[in-house]
Motif scaffolding. Sequence first.
Motif, short mmCIF file in Angstrom:
data_model
loop_
_atom_site.label_atom_id
_atom_site.label_comp_id
_atom_site.label_asym_id
_atom_site.label_seq_id
_atom_site.Cartn_x
_atom_site.Cartn_y
_atom_site.Cartn_z
N LEU A 11 0.83 -1.20 0.00
CA LEU A 11 0.00 0.00 0.00
C LEU A 11 0.87 1.26 0.00
N LEU B 193 3.98 2.80 2.51
CA LEU B 193 3.02 3.91 2.48
C LEU B 193 3.73 5.24 2.25
N LEU C 184 -3.19 5.82 1.39
CA LEU C 184 -4.29 5.45 2.27
C LEU C 184 -5.02 6.70 2.74
#
Length: 959
Positions: free
Chosen positions: A510, A531, A513
Amino acid sequence: MVNFRPSTVESLSSNSVQRLLLFLLCLLLLHHPSLAYSLNNCTFDFTEDALAEVCMDCTSNGLVSVPDDIPRNAHTVKLSENQIREIKRDDFVNMAKLSFLSLDSNVIAHIDDGSFMYLVSLKELHMASNYLPNLTGNLFQGLSNLSLLDLSNNQINFIHTSAFDFLTSLKTVILNSNKLETVTDIEPVLKLPHLQVLRLKHNLFSTFESKDLNLNTSSSLKVLDVEDNDIMRFSITTPIFPHLHTIYLYSIFSELEWDIPDKSLLTNITHLELSYLLIDIEETQKVLQSLDSLQELQLNFMWQLFSEGLLPTVCKIPTLRSLDLSVNDDADISAQLGACSQLKELYLGNTNTSEIPKGSLSMMKQLRLLDLRQNLINRVPEDIRSLSSLRELRLGINRISELSCEDFTNTTSLTELFLNNNPIAKLDRCTFQNLNNLKVLNMSGNKLWTFEGAFKKGLPNLEILHLGTTFVSDLVKGDFEGLKSLKQFDIESNDINVIRKGAFDTLYNLTKLSIYLPIFFDDDFSELQQLEDFTMYFPIDASSLKDHENVSTFLFDLKSLRRLKMVCISNQGLIMKTKIEMVQSTKLLEEFTAENIFLTSTSKETFQFNSKLRSLRITKTYLSDVGPELFWPLSNLQTLDLSSTNLKSLDFLAQANLSALKYLHLSDNGITVIDETIFQSLPALIYLDLSNNPLTCDCSNAGFIQWVKSNNQTQVDGAHDYICFFPLIKQGTKVLDFDVQSCWMDVGFLCYISSSCLVVLTLLTSFIYHLLRWQIVYAFLLFQAFLYDSRKRRRGAPHLYDAFISYNVEDEAWVYREMLPVLEGEQGWRLCLHHRDFQPGKPIIENITDAIYSSRKTICVISRSYLQSEWCSREIQMASFRLFDEKKDVLILLFVEEIPSHQLSPYHRMRKLVKKRTYLSWPQAGQHKGVFWQNVRRALETGESARDNVNLLTGPEGC
């Protein structure tokens, strides 16, 4: 500093000189500084990703003319939504870098010919919604690089035959909503060599017939848009559109007759729109049968023909690959598409469809895109299960309430699935189990209250997941277990109550977010090591949580974070202790935003490990006691936004060490007095926003006000609209209207001294001009020539040119027409002319001196205008210095007009020359021009020694 070329200096009489001098002195006394960067009419539209471009936004400012304070290096200028009535020839002078110009929504009814001739870099010109009645022959002169021209919604009823001759690079022309009536009106447009798109919506065309066009060559047109015209006949009978591939016919309420006798004339047509037409089924079939290469067909608002059997005809087109039937109020439209097996794209959005009958789509084995958005469908159509080649499925804005395990059984090739804005309440574990190739899934705007393990298995290649607003209350470990390839994830729901530890453990890849954080959450997001972009919303009330300490701890492990945004949507905001651990490990952080969050305990250690931070935005909070040490580690900071932070002073900026700062936003604070020396510590600042601050209009702010007016680097956004709050007597007046001169000196005394100096200077100047001007000029030139030879040491240097041509601008046509073709073209001499050989940016007198001393000879083209020119006088004086004082034969006199001796009397230097030297007379040459130019050649061939030139030139012996 502007240097005037000799050819641009007007001849001035002695009275004119005095008046000009008086005018300039008055300007100095009035002291009206440049407002180039505190613009009254426009603001800079800075884009941080395109710092090299200067974008000016002058939209909706009530302008009645093009403002004269637009920077000359602007790339983009937006003048839309004003009251500009006309464009004048000098409105865009020296704006050679402008590439985008918008004049939309004004009241322009007239444009001077040549108004755009200086815009040599312009690529897009937008003048929609004005009152232009016609396009004249020289309207677009100079726009050789223009690629897009938008003239829609004007009153154009005539286009001059040469109006588009200058637009050699034009590709797109938009003439929608005008008053063009016949196809011959657009002939000048169709002659453009690179034309690709022509839009003619909503004009007065009743026919469009190629036989009416008189084109010498075929047009390069590719897209023709004649929507919303009452065309009764569309006829292509001549091969003038060999490249045409798209035709738009929309909203035509006449009985359309389609005349294409030879299919080969439109053999390249691949895209056709027939929407909202008054046309019968026979004529429609005739249209479709004349196009053998049709691949994309758009039939919007045509449901009246579907009941007559149009769709089976459409399905028989073997080359058809894309069919758009959107916006047709026909619930049974899909039932008629069974034979369209060749389609790859099918659009059925907004067709009032509630159900797709079984078998309607099952034969479309090549279908890759199916759009069923904005209908009344309550379940996933069963036929979709047989579409194994389907790549993109759009089912958003429908009434689907549940998904079954069989819905996507065979759609294994699906890469994008849109189920947004449906009342789906739950997801089963098996819902997406076969979608191994899915990369984009949009489930936002549903009523999900549980995932039921739908994301635990399957979806191994999903990269983007939108859950948006949901009713899910708990996020627990394993909810997203199967999404190991997920890169972007948003779940912005304020119904989430708890985030349990490990909820995001498996999202190793990921990178982005966006999430609403509840009051309680145990997950520290420590597994999200990739991230980069993290947005957190706090949908809580400050009274229910005074210290959100968990945030300070979980950020410790996000070592790849580059963009961090924290927003509290509560009216009372969120109090958060800013610990060192909060961002100290995010060493790659480039952007940090905290909105409506009250950060406490800020110190020099807060950002000590964030040297890469480029953007810092802390807004809607209290930072009244912020110190400079907070910014010391941020040496690369370019954007700082401290709007609505209750700041009272900007003194902290003086020692903040923000040498790279370019954008500073300080609106909606309590700043009253500003020390202008603060901005000396911000050398890179180009944008400053101080709107809605209670500024004081007295001598305590005089330095700042003067800085706003005179600085040439920083744009103070909206400075002319800043209002005085203090003192009360000034309240409501404009800040920049405050007279700062009264703070520094006695105005009356200044006026007395200035006027006295003006009188004395005027008298002294007049005396010198009338009595001593020639002596002073001659002495100056002698001294200058002496310094030139001493400094440059060019006495033995080779010459760059054979001759320097000294002439006045009014004789330029003679020089170009008569002199240059012979001396340079036929005789091959190297000539020096000021317009091409003078060095830009160099003082004129130095250019003249260099030209004369770099040339073997100086040819003076003498006329009455030449004698009256100040610069020409200097040139002949410099040349005569070499003649008389250096004993060098360098001067050739060439009279282009008969000038009696009595008219030479005021010019004693010229009179002295013609008494001692012979010269050439063009008027006396008569029909013997060849002899005349041979004499010039003989003069140029002689050396510099005086004995080398004995009576070489013919002409009167004296004047």
